[in-house]
Design an enzyme around this catalytic site. Structure first.
Site, PDB file in Angstrom:
ATOM      1  N   ILE A  11       0.837  -1.205   0.000  1.00  0.00           N
ATOM      2  CA  ILE A  11       0.000   0.000   0.000  1.00  0.00           C
ATOM      3  C   ILE A  11       0.873   1.257   0.000  1.00  0.00           C
ATOM      4  O   ILE A  11       0.607   2.212  -0.747  1.00  0.00           O
ATOM      5  CB  ILE A  11      -0.983  -0.002   1.193  1.00  0.00           C
ATOM      6  CG1 ILE A  11      -1.816  -1.294   1.209  1.00  0.00           C
ATOM      7  CG2 ILE A  11      -1.907   1.213   1.104  1.00  0.00           C
ATOM      8  CD1 ILE A  11      -2.740  -1.425   2.406  1.00  0.00           C
ATOM      9  N   SER A  89       2.217  -7.556   8.168  1.00  0.00           N
ATOM     10  CA  SER A  89       0.816  -7.425   7.751  1.00  0.00           C
ATOM     11  C   SER A  89       0.093  -8.728   7.414  1.00  0.00           C
ATOM     12  O   SER A  89      -1.088  -8.691   7.084  1.00  0.00           O
ATOM     13  CB  SER A  89       0.742  -6.494   6.528  1.00  0.00           C
ATOM     14  OG  SER A  89       1.313  -7.130   5.396  1.00  0.00           O
ATOM     15  N   THR A 138      -6.213  -1.232  10.286  1.00  0.00           N
ATOM     16  CA  THR A 138      -7.027  -2.243   9.609  1.00  0.00           C
ATOM     17  C   THR A 138      -8.381  -2.421  10.277  1.00  0.00           C
ATOM     18  O   THR A 138      -8.534  -2.166  11.483  1.00  0.00           O
ATOM     19  CB  THR A 138      -6.261  -3.583   9.624  1.00  0.00           C
ATOM     20  OG1 THR A 138      -7.131  -4.624   9.211  1.00  0.00           O
ATOM     21  CG2 THR A 138      -5.783  -3.938  11.031  1.00  0.00           C
ATOM     22  N   ASP A 139      -9.346  -2.934   9.506  1.00  0.00           N
ATOM     23  CA  ASP A 139     -10.650  -3.274  10.094  1.00  0.00           C
ATOM     24  C   ASP A 139     -10.566  -4.542  10.956  1.00  0.00           C
ATOM     25  O   ASP A 139     -11.500  -4.841  11.707  1.00  0.00           O
ATOM     26  CB  ASP A 139     -11.719  -3.446   9.002  1.00  0.00           C
ATOM     27  CG  ASP A 139     -11.415  -4.552   7.992  1.00  0.00           C
ATOM     28  OD1 ASP A 139     -10.339  -5.177   8.081  1.00  0.00           O
ATOM     29  OD2 ASP A 139     -12.260  -4.795   7.107  1.00  0.00           O
ATOM     30  N   GLU A 140      -9.441  -5.273  10.861  1.00  0.00           N
ATOM     31  CA  GLU A 140      -9.354  -6.543  11.595  1.00  0.00           C
ATOM     32  C   GLU A 140      -9.309  -6.333  13.106  1.00  0.00           C
ATOM     33  O   GLU A 140      -9.532  -7.269  13.874  1.00  0.00           O
ATOM     34  CB  GLU A 140      -8.158  -7.358  11.105  1.00  0.00           C
ATOM     35  CG  GLU A 140      -8.263  -7.621   9.612  1.00  0.00           C
ATOM     36  CD  GLU A 140      -7.304  -8.670   9.069  1.00  0.00           C
ATOM     37  OE1 GLU A 140      -6.853  -9.538   9.832  1.00  0.00           O
ATOM     38  OE2 GLU A 140      -7.014  -8.601   7.862  1.00  0.00           O
ATOM     39  N   TYR A 164      -1.761 -10.754  14.534  1.00  0.00           N
ATOM     40  CA  TYR A 164      -1.663  -9.560  13.678  1.00  0.00           C
ATOM     41  C   TYR A 164      -2.630  -8.482  14.140  1.00  0.00           C
ATOM     42  O   TYR A 164      -2.240  -7.349  14.414  1.00  0.00           O
ATOM     43  CB  TYR A 164      -1.942  -9.932  12.208  1.00  0.00           C
ATOM     44  CG  TYR A 164      -2.249  -8.733  11.338  1.00  0.00           C
ATOM     45  CD1 TYR A 164      -1.288  -7.749  11.114  1.00  0.00           C
ATOM     46  CD2 TYR A 164      -3.513  -8.563  10.761  1.00  0.00           C
ATOM     47  CE1 TYR A 164      -1.569  -6.631  10.324  1.00  0.00           C
ATOM     48  CE2 TYR A 164      -3.799  -7.450   9.969  1.00  0.00           C
ATOM     49  CZ  TYR A 164      -2.826  -6.487   9.755  1.00  0.00           C
ATOM     50  OH  TYR A 164      -3.114  -5.390   8.987  1.00  0.00           O
ATOM     51  N   SER A 165      -3.922  -8.854  14.227  1.00  0.00           N
ATOM     52  CA  SER A 165      -4.903  -7.808  14.537  1.00  0.00           C
ATOM     53  C   SER A 165      -4.735  -7.289  15.961  1.00  0.00           C
ATOM     54  O   SER A 165      -4.967  -6.096  16.224  1.00  0.00           O
ATOM     55  CB  SER A 165      -6.332  -8.293  14.282  1.00  0.00           C
ATOM     56  OG  SER A 165      -6.602  -9.487  14.944  1.00  0.00           O
TER      57      SER A 165
HETATM   58  P1  NAD Z   1       3.220  -4.899   3.418  1.00  0.00           P
HETATM   59  O1  NAD Z   1       3.499  -6.081   4.283  1.00  0.00           O
HETATM   60  O2  NAD Z   1       3.052  -5.097   1.954  1.00  0.00           O
HETATM   61  O3  NAD Z   1       4.384  -3.823   3.596  1.00  0.00           O
HETATM   62  C1  NAD Z   1       4.898  -3.475   4.848  1.00  0.00           C
HETATM   63  C2  NAD Z   1       6.121  -2.575   4.653  1.00  0.00           C
HETATM   64  O4  NAD Z   1       6.620  -2.214   5.954  1.00  0.00           O
HETATM   65  C3  NAD Z   1       7.265  -3.268   3.913  1.00  0.00           C
HETATM   66  O5  NAD Z   1       7.850  -2.374   2.999  1.00  0.00           O
HETATM   67  C4  NAD Z   1       8.260  -3.598   5.040  1.00  0.00           C
HETATM   68  O6  NAD Z   1       9.612  -3.666   4.602  1.00  0.00           O
HETATM   69  C5  NAD Z   1       8.018  -2.442   6.005  1.00  0.00           C
HETATM   70  N1  NAD Z   1       8.386  -2.772   7.393  1.00  0.00           N
HETATM   71  C6  NAD Z   1       8.038  -3.889   8.084  1.00  0.00           C
HETATM   72  N2  NAD Z   1       8.580  -3.829   9.326  1.00  0.00           N
HETATM   73  C7  NAD Z   1       9.248  -2.652   9.414  1.00  0.00           C
HETATM   74  C8  NAD Z   1      10.000  -2.019  10.439  1.00  0.00           C
HETATM   75  N3  NAD Z   1      10.173  -2.587  11.638  1.00  0.00           N
HETATM   76  N4  NAD Z   1      10.548  -0.803  10.192  1.00  0.00           N
HETATM   77  C9  NAD Z   1      10.388  -0.213   8.967  1.00  0.00           C
HETATM   78  N5  NAD Z   1       9.714  -0.766   7.960  1.00  0.00           N
HETATM   79  C10 NAD Z   1       9.130  -1.975   8.174  1.00  0.00           C
HETATM   80  O7  NAD Z   1       1.944  -4.213   4.050  1.00  0.00           O
HETATM   81  P2  NAD Z   1       0.744  -3.452   3.334  1.00  0.00           P
HETATM   82  O8  NAD Z   1      -0.229  -4.462   2.875  1.00  0.00           O
HETATM   83  O9  NAD Z   1       1.299  -2.458   2.387  1.00  0.00           O
HETATM   84  O10 NAD Z   1       0.084  -2.705   4.576  1.00  0.00           O
HETATM   85  C11 NAD Z   1       0.441  -1.360   4.919  1.00  0.00           C
HETATM   86  C12 NAD Z   1      -0.326  -0.947   6.150  1.00  0.00           C
HETATM   87  O11 NAD Z   1      -1.727  -1.045   5.882  1.00  0.00           O
HETATM   88  C13 NAD Z   1      -0.068  -1.838   7.356  1.00  0.00           C
HETATM   89  O12 NAD Z   1      -0.014  -1.024   8.506  1.00  0.00           O
HETATM   90  C14 NAD Z   1      -1.279  -2.761   7.412  1.00  0.00           C
HETATM   91  O13 NAD Z   1      -1.545  -3.184   8.733  1.00  0.00           O
HETATM   92  C15 NAD Z   1      -2.352  -1.852   6.878  1.00  0.00           C
HETATM   93  N6  NAD Z   1      -3.470  -2.546   6.215  1.00  0.00           N
HETATM   94  C16 NAD Z   1      -3.256  -3.379   5.155  1.00  0.00           C
HETATM   95  C17 NAD Z   1      -4.334  -3.998   4.525  1.00  0.00           C
HETATM   96  C18 NAD Z   1      -4.148  -4.881   3.318  1.00  0.00           C
HETATM   97  O14 NAD Z   1      -5.148  -5.406   2.802  1.00  0.00           O
HETATM   98  N7  NAD Z   1      -2.935  -5.067   2.803  1.00  0.00           N
HETATM   99  C19 NAD Z   1      -5.633  -3.787   4.995  1.00  0.00           C
HETATM  100  C20 NAD Z   1      -5.819  -2.954   6.092  1.00  0.00           C
HETATM  101  C21 NAD Z   1      -4.728  -2.313   6.677  1.00  0.00           C
HETATM  102  P1  TYD Z   2      -5.525 -12.558   3.187  1.00  0.00           P
HETATM  103  O1  TYD Z   2      -5.258 -12.051   1.798  1.00  0.00           O
HETATM  104  O2  TYD Z   2      -4.425 -13.274   3.890  1.00  0.00           O
HETATM  105  O3  TYD Z   2      -6.065 -11.326   4.045  1.00  0.00           O
HETATM  106  P2  TYD Z   2      -6.715 -11.310   5.549  1.00  0.00           P
HETATM  107  O4  TYD Z   2      -6.463 -12.597   6.219  1.00  0.00           O
HETATM  108  O5  TYD Z   2      -5.950 -10.188   6.184  1.00  0.00           O
HETATM  109  O6  TYD Z   2      -8.157 -11.014   5.340  1.00  0.00           O
HETATM  110  O7  TYD Z   2      -6.771 -13.553   3.110  1.00  0.00           O
HETATM  111  C1  TYD Z   2      -8.024 -13.117   2.607  1.00  0.00           C
HETATM  112  C2  TYD Z   2      -8.999 -14.248   2.804  1.00  0.00           C
HETATM  113  O8  TYD Z   2      -8.600 -15.356   1.974  1.00  0.00           O
HETATM  114  C3  TYD Z   2      -9.017 -14.789   4.220  1.00  0.00           C
HETATM  115  O9  TYD Z   2     -10.347 -15.140   4.556  1.00  0.00           O
HETATM  116  C4  TYD Z   2      -8.151 -16.041   4.159  1.00  0.00           C
HETATM  117  C5  TYD Z   2      -8.371 -16.538   2.738  1.00  0.00           C
HETATM  118  N1  TYD Z   2      -7.199 -17.241   2.127  1.00  0.00           N
HETATM  119  C6  TYD Z   2      -7.407 -18.491   1.522  1.00  0.00           C
HETATM  120  O10 TYD Z   2      -8.527 -19.040   1.497  1.00  0.00           O
HETATM  121  N2  TYD Z   2      -6.322 -19.118   0.952  1.00  0.00           N
HETATM  122  C7  TYD Z   2      -5.065 -18.569   0.969  1.00  0.00           C
HETATM  123  O11 TYD Z   2      -4.111 -19.205   0.447  1.00  0.00           O
HETATM  124  C8  TYD Z   2      -4.884 -17.283   1.568  1.00  0.00           C
HETATM  125  C9  TYD Z   2      -3.530 -16.632   1.609  1.00  0.00           C
HETATM  126  C10 TYD Z   2      -6.001 -16.645   2.136  1.00  0.00           C
END
Ligand code: NAD
Ligand code: TYD
Length: 360
Positions: A11, A89, A138-140, A164-165
């Site tokens: 993100i 994440s 996150t919504d989690e 995580y959450s």
């Molecule tokens: P991601 O795992 O793709 O990226 C995380 C980034 O943080 C990476 O570049 C990693 O190198 C960096 N990082 C990790 N630990 C670190 C540390 N100790 N110091 C500095 N950098 C560090 O995550 P994402 O999916 O891009 O998520 C970004 C944010 O959005 C997170 O806070 C996550 O909780 C939140 N979020 C993500 C989702 C989703 O669907 N991906 C949904 C809701 C909220």
């Molecule tokens: P994920 O992308 O890991 O996001 P989150 O757990 O944060 O919601 O998973 C999305 C949904 O997909 C979740 O209900 C778990 C499911 N899932 C599978 O069924 N198979 C998989 O291999 C993965 C990675 C996730």
């Protein structure tokens, strides 16, 4: 200048692209970004290679829990805002190894808050008044909904269920407390599941696209009826820009795309899209779907009520799931170089750890 933690991730990386494109579209001068990132397995400078090359973005390779490194970066770059994306994440990884989640999401957020507050306190008055710390969450943190529960609002009680959450909930509470106790100018966003370009292929959507193309099983956990509320990543990035500009200090904003979809329907949608764009020689991609052992403690349903951000900020998503998934699948078909770069040996080790023990 703004400082973005975790901007080499999914993100945050998309946010860097969005930041410059948006400013150009609005006729604003390009404002530089400092990317503060530890470059874990999920951090890929390739995602923001163009901005690093042009000098629009500068990379500080460090851990947010390293207070000296945070202090030095703040003093050197003097940002007007900090956007905090950095986190561990992935829920499945938090089940196999929660320690890193506590380190980054809780200790790291605490360190960042402490150093940011010290930096903010001695700023000249006008800059101090304009400074913002935006925490991406996150919504989690709200836990799991039944099929009939109303969607999560900003007043839903926290009930995190995974390491995580729980670690994200802890970080949200710290951010809240820093505003309440010290008057630190925070904003928090809690968003639903993102998807789009540069998504690391351990998460559901990119994993399914790549496994499908490689003729591998498509591992659906449990009965496949868990529901997620999908948000196209650029819509999320735009929401963050608008909350940064217009959000009320100390407030939280839920960000969601009103796209509640069962996992199995997400997977079949991807399969049908691939059938159209890259047909198999024989059979259909859906034939690769394999139901596997469920995730422990698997949250059943997430859903976001975005009324507050729509009403107060005026944000609305531009993409439907249909348009967003089309862009996403096409992006993964066209960007094999990026995919090869991020799927290192460490990635293959994780795939073995997570999937080898699951019964089909
Ligand atoms: P991601 O795992 O793709 O990226 C995380 C980034 O943080 C990476 O570049 C990693 O190198 C960096 N990082 C990790 N630990 C670190 C540390 N100790 N110091 C500095 N950098 C560090 O995550 P994402 O999916 O891009 O998520 C970004 C944010 O959005 C997170 O806070 C996550 O909780 C939140 N979020 C993500 C989702 C989703 O669907 N991906 C949904 C809701 C909220
Ligand atoms: P994920 O992308 O890991 O996001 P989150 O757990 O944060 O919601 O998973 C999305 C949904 O997909 C979740 O209900 C778990 C499911 N899932 C599978 O069924 N198979 C998989 O291999 C993965 C990675 C996730």
């Amino acid at each position: 200048m703004i400082l973005i933690t975790g901007a080499a991730g999914f993100i945050g990386g998309n946010f860097v692209h969005h930041w410059f494109e948006r400013r150009a579209k609005l006729g604003l001068p390009p404002e530089q970004v400092v990317v503060f990132d530890k470059l874990t397995y999920a951090g890929n400078p390739a995602t923001i290679a163009a901005q690093l090359k042009s000098g629009e973005a500068t990379l500080v390779h460090a851990d947010i829990a390293d207070r000296d490194a945070v202090r030095q970066a703040l003093q050197q770059y003097q940002p007007r805002a900090i956007l905090h994306f950095a986190a561990e994440s992935h829920v499945d990884r938090s089940i196999h190894g929660p320690g890193e989640f506590i380190h980054t999401n809780m200790v790291g957020t605490f360190s960042l808050l402490e150093e940011s507050r010290a930096y903010w306190m001695v700023m000249p008055e006008a800059e101090r008044a304009a400074f913002r710390f935006l925490h991406v969450s996150t919504d989690e943190v709200y836990g799991s909904l039944s099929d009939t529960d109303p969607a999560f609002s900003e007043t839903t009680a926290y009930a995190p269920n995974s390491p995580y959450s729980a670690s994200k909930a802890g970080s949200d509470h710290l951010v809240r407390a820093y505003h309440h106790t010290y008057g630190f100018p925070t904003l928090t966003t809690n968003c639903s599941n993102n998807y789009g370009p540069y998504h690391f292929p351990e998460k559901l959507i990119p994993l399914m696209i790549l496994n499908a193309l490689e003729g591998k099983p498509l591992p659906v956990y449990g009965d496949g009826l868990n529901i997620r509320d999908w948000l196209f990543v650029r819509d999320h990035c735009e929401a963050i820009c608008q909350v940064l500009e217009k959000g009320r200090l100390g407030e939280t904003y839920n960000v969601g795309g009103k796209n509640e979809i069962k996992n199995i329907d997400v997977v079949t949608t991807i399969c049908r899209k691939l059938d159209a764009l890259r047909p198999k020689e024989s059979g259909r991609y859906e034939d690769q779907i394999t139901y596997v052992t469920d995730r422990p403690g698997h949250d059943r349903r997430y859903a976001i009520d975005p009324t507050k951000i729509e009403r107060e900020i005026g944000w609305k998503p531009a993409e439907s799931f249909e348009t967003g998934i089309d862009k996403t699948v096409r992006w993964f078909l066209d960007n094999t170089e990026w995919i090869d770069t991020v799927r290192s040996g460490a990635y293959r080790d994780w795939i073995n750890t997570n999937y080898q023990g699951r019964q089909a």
